[in-house]
Design a protein around this motif. Structure first.
Motif, PDB file in Angstrom:
ATOM      1  N   GLN A 281     -25.489  77.752  54.567  1.00 21.68           N
ATOM      2  CA  GLN A 281     -24.110  77.344  54.360  1.00 21.68           C
ATOM      3  C   GLN A 281     -23.669  76.451  55.513  1.00 21.68           C
ATOM      4  N   PRO A 282     -22.881  75.417  55.230  1.00 21.58           N
ATOM      5  CA  PRO A 282     -22.408  74.527  56.297  1.00 21.58           C
ATOM      6  C   PRO A 282     -21.376  75.233  57.162  1.00 21.58           C
ATOM      7  N   ALA A 283     -21.401  74.931  58.434  1.00 23.43           N
ATOM      8  CA  ALA A 283     -20.514  75.617  59.370  1.00 23.43           C
ATOM      9  C   ALA A 283     -20.171  74.706  60.532  1.00 23.43           C
ATOM     10  N   VAL A 284     -19.127  75.079  61.250  1.00 21.24           N
ATOM     11  CA  VAL A 284     -18.763  74.380  62.476  1.00 21.24           C
ATOM     12  C   VAL A 284     -18.662  75.403  63.592  1.00 21.24           C
ATOM     13  N   LEU A 285     -19.322  75.122  64.695  1.00 20.20           N
ATOM     14  CA  LEU A 285     -19.314  76.000  65.859  1.00 20.20           C
ATOM     15  C   LEU A 285     -18.244  75.532  66.826  1.00 20.20           C
ATOM     16  N   VAL A 286     -17.394  76.462  67.251  1.00 21.57           N
ATOM     17  CA  VAL A 286     -16.342  76.148  68.219  1.00 21.57           C
ATOM     18  C   VAL A 286     -16.679  76.871  69.514  1.00 21.57           C
ATOM     19  N   PRO A 287     -17.176  76.159  70.523  1.00 23.55           N
ATOM     20  CA  PRO A 287     -17.532  76.796  71.797  1.00 23.55           C
ATOM     21  C   PRO A 287     -16.295  77.292  72.536  1.00 23.55           C
ATOM     22  N   SER A 288     -16.504  78.316  73.348  1.00 21.55           N
ATOM     23  CA  SER A 288     -15.434  78.861  74.175  1.00 21.55           C
ATOM     24  C   SER A 288     -15.906  78.946  75.606  1.00 21.55           C
ATOM     25  N   VAL A 289     -14.983  78.745  76.537  1.00 17.46           N
ATOM     26  CA  VAL A 289     -15.351  78.775  77.955  1.00 17.46           C
ATOM     27  C   VAL A 289     -15.787  80.169  78.393  1.00 17.46           C
ATOM     28  N   ASP A 290     -15.364  81.214  77.690  1.00 16.38           N
ATOM     29  CA  ASP A 290     -15.745  82.574  78.071  1.00 16.38           C
ATOM     30  C   ASP A 290     -16.992  83.060  77.330  1.00 16.38           C
ATOM     31  N   GLY A 291     -17.631  82.145  76.589  1.00 16.84           N
ATOM     32  CA  GLY A 291     -18.865  82.496  75.913  1.00 16.84           C
ATOM     33  C   GLY A 291     -18.699  83.143  74.560  1.00 16.84           C
ATOM     34  N   THR A 292     -17.482  83.317  74.101  1.00 13.96           N
ATOM     35  CA  THR A 292     -17.242  83.927  72.789  1.00 13.96           C
ATOM     36  C   THR A 292     -17.124  82.833  71.725  1.00 13.96           C
ATOM     37  N   ASP A 293     -18.236  82.135  71.500  1.00 15.26           N
ATOM     38  CA  ASP A 293     -18.242  81.065  70.507  1.00 15.26           C
ATOM     39  C   ASP A 293     -17.933  81.629  69.118  1.00 15.26           C
ATOM     40  N   ARG A 294     -17.280  80.828  68.302  1.00 11.84           N
ATOM     41  CA  ARG A 294     -16.914  81.253  66.952  1.00 11.84           C
ATOM     42  C   ARG A 294     -17.416  80.224  65.947  1.00 11.84           C
ATOM     43  N   CYS A 295     -17.851  80.703  64.778  1.00  8.82           N
ATOM     44  CA  CYS A 295     -18.332  79.831  63.714  1.00  8.82           C
ATOM     45  C   CYS A 295     -17.413  79.943  62.502  1.00  8.82           C
ATOM     46  N   PHE A 296     -17.122  78.802  61.879  1.00  9.12           N
ATOM     47  CA  PHE A 296     -16.256  78.765  60.715  1.00  9.12           C
ATOM     48  C   PHE A 296     -16.996  78.063  59.573  1.00  9.12           C
ATOM     49  N   SER A 297     -16.836  78.589  58.377  1.00 14.71           N
ATOM     50  CA  SER A 297     -17.511  78.046  57.211  1.00 14.71           C
ATOM     51  C   SER A 297     -16.877  76.735  56.767  1.00 14.71           C
ATOM     52  N   LEU A 298     -17.725  75.780  56.387  1.00 21.06           N
ATOM     53  CA  LEU A 298     -17.247  74.514  55.836  1.00 21.06           C
ATOM     54  C   LEU A 298     -17.279  74.500  54.310  1.00 21.06           C
ATOM     55  N   LEU A 299     -17.576  75.634  53.696  1.00 26.94           N
ATOM     56  CA  LEU A 299     -17.652  75.685  52.239  1.00 26.94           C
ATOM     57  C   LEU A 299     -16.346  75.281  51.545  1.00 26.94           C
ATOM     58  N   PRO A 300     -15.164  75.502  52.167  1.00 28.75           N
ATOM     59  CA  PRO A 300     -13.948  75.035  51.503  1.00 28.75           C
ATOM     60  C   PRO A 300     -13.875  73.520  51.317  1.00 28.75           C
ATOM     61  N   ILE A 301     -14.682  72.768  52.084  1.00 30.50           N
ATOM     62  CA  ILE A 301     -14.597  71.314  51.967  1.00 30.50           C
ATOM     63  C   ILE A 301     -15.907  70.654  51.553  1.00 30.50           C
ATOM     64  N   THR A 302     -17.037  71.372  51.594  1.00 26.39           N
ATOM     65  CA  THR A 302     -18.308  70.761  51.200  1.00 26.39           C
ATOM     66  C   THR A 302     -19.335  71.831  50.857  1.00 26.39           C
ATOM     67  N   ARG A 303     -20.234  71.484  49.953  1.00 27.33           N
ATOM     68  CA  ARG A 303     -21.325  72.387  49.591  1.00 27.33           C
ATOM     69  C   ARG A 303     -22.404  72.395  50.655  1.00 27.33           C
ATOM     70  N   ASP A 304     -22.582  71.241  51.364  1.00 27.64           N
ATOM     71  CA  ASP A 304     -23.648  71.147  52.346  1.00 27.64           C
ATOM     72  C   ASP A 304     -23.380  69.993  53.291  1.00 27.64           C
ATOM     73  N   VAL A 305     -24.114  69.960  54.381  1.00 25.38           N
ATOM     74  CA  VAL A 305     -24.054  68.834  55.315  1.00 25.38           C
ATOM     75  C   VAL A 305     -25.168  67.878  54.905  1.00 25.38           C
ATOM     76  N   ASP A 306     -24.816  66.912  54.077  1.00 23.49           N
ATOM     77  CA  ASP A 306     -25.785  65.973  53.534  1.00 23.49           C
ATOM     78  C   ASP A 306     -25.225  64.562  53.583  1.00 23.49           C
ATOM     79  N   GLY A 307     -25.954  63.624  52.976  1.00 26.14           N
ATOM     80  CA  GLY A 307     -25.530  62.238  53.015  1.00 26.14           C
ATOM     81  C   GLY A 307     -24.166  62.022  52.396  1.00 26.14           C
ATOM     82  N   ALA A 308     -23.895  62.701  51.273  1.00 25.77           N
ATOM     83  CA  ALA A 308     -22.603  62.536  50.602  1.00 25.77           C
ATOM     84  C   ALA A 308     -21.463  63.018  51.492  1.00 25.77           C
ATOM     85  N   PHE A 309     -21.663  64.124  52.175  1.00 26.28           N
ATOM     86  CA  PHE A 309     -20.651  64.661  53.095  1.00 26.28           C
ATOM     87  C   PHE A 309     -20.374  63.676  54.226  1.00 26.28           C
ATOM     88  N   LEU A 310     -21.424  63.149  54.827  1.00 26.65           N
ATOM     89  CA  LEU A 310     -21.248  62.228  55.953  1.00 26.65           C
ATOM     90  C   LEU A 310     -20.614  60.919  55.511  1.00 26.65           C
TER      91      LEU A 310
END
Length: 296
Positions: free
Chosen positions: A13-42
């Motif tokens: 599933q496509p996702a976006v990683l949001v780094p944090s300065v305290d090391g508690t990185d969080r990941c959020f799903s991109l499924l609401p806006i795309t099925r995958d990270v592919d040529g059409a998405f880009l």
């Protein structure tokens, strides 16, 4: 913003990683806006859409992201374009003069794998080698571009890459060819994430590799003979680059081909890292030879 694909092979599933300065990185799903990270998405401005959706709080958090397999950050590219001997010191250790025009070859897209997937070696391989590389991800069609400025605008972002190479298959002698040495299954790990071009300086990133924890390569993309925009412009004169395609920009000195280090063996662990683009880890295993027995 770091774009990823998480999950089992074929079910990422496509996702976006949001780094944090305290090391508690969080990941959020991109499924609401795309099925995958592919040529059409880009090509449709997907990176901007992802950024806006993230800022608007429209993306659900993936609570178990840390337990999921990391796939290639780009779904199977249409083309993987390799660039050879793009660092002067690597050309020298290969016994060649630095090229005056880019050396271009193609890798099958089915060589692409996740950054930490086990790495298969051919059954009879004796000269399997590692190559840390900066990877360019194409964001819009590039064909017969007029300038490097136009080429730069076609770059969606950058990824860490490892271009595993079987030198006996690649180099002259016994029908050696670059295509043979660069086309093996699992030989193009990408990721762990894609960073948009405007968020990182692709022309000044540190590249390093290790084998079993021992340092091998340590260079920077500032030492590239042909920079990213030049490569995109040059390749566009000979092929049509499409969104989602990947160009591997070449590896610096410090590979086994130099004669300074042994070639890889089953059980070896290879790690490669490009500054800001993340680190990969592959454990090598020997692919069994196909059985020659005839069915009953």
């Amino acid at each position: 913003m770091k774009i990823m694909r998480l999950g089992d092979v074929g079910n990422e599933q496509p996702a976006v990683l949001v780094p944090s300065v305290d090391g508690t990185d969080r990941c959020f799903s991109l499924l609401p806006i795309t099925r995958d990270v592919d040529g059409a998405f880009l090509a449709s401005g997907g990176l901007d859409k992802a950024r806006k959706a993230l800022e608007a709080g429209e993306l659900p958090e993936i609570m178990d992201a840390h337990s999921l397999r990391i796939g290639s950050p780009v779904a199977r590219p249409g083309s993987v374009v390799g660039i050879g001997m793009n660092y002067a010191a690597h050309a020298a250790e290969s016994g060649a003069e630095p090229p005056t025009i880019p050396v271009v070859f193609l890798k099958p897209s089915n060589t692409v794998t996740g950054p930490c997937d086990p790495a298969p070696m051919p059954p009879r391989s004796t000269q399997y080698d590692w190559e840390v590389e900066l990877g360019i991800v194409i964001g819009r069609e590039a064909s017969y571009l007029r300038s490097t400025d136009e080429a730069a605008s076609c770059i969606a972002g950058y990824v860490t890459a490892n271009d595993f190479s079987e030198r006996e298959y690649q180099l002259p002698g016994a029908a050696g060819q670059w295509t043979k040495g660069k086309s093996l299954p699992g030989s193009t790990p990408l990721g762990p994430w894609l960073v948009p071009a405007e968020e990182i300086d692709g022309g000044n990133l540190r590249l390093r590799s290790w084998v079993n924890g021992e340092p091998r390569q340590d260079s920077t993309s500032a030492e590239l003979i042909f920079d990213a925009a030049t490569l995109v412009h040059h390749c566009s004169q000979y092929m049509r680059l499409e969104p989602g395609d990947v160009i591997l920009t070449g590896t610096p000195q410090g590979v086994a081909l130099s004669g300074r280090f042994p070639y890889l063996q089953p059980g070896d662990v290879v790690e490669v890292e490009v500054e800001g683009l993340g680190r990969q880890r592959q454990e090598l295993f020997r692919t069994p030879a196909a059985s020659t027995a005839q069915p009953a």
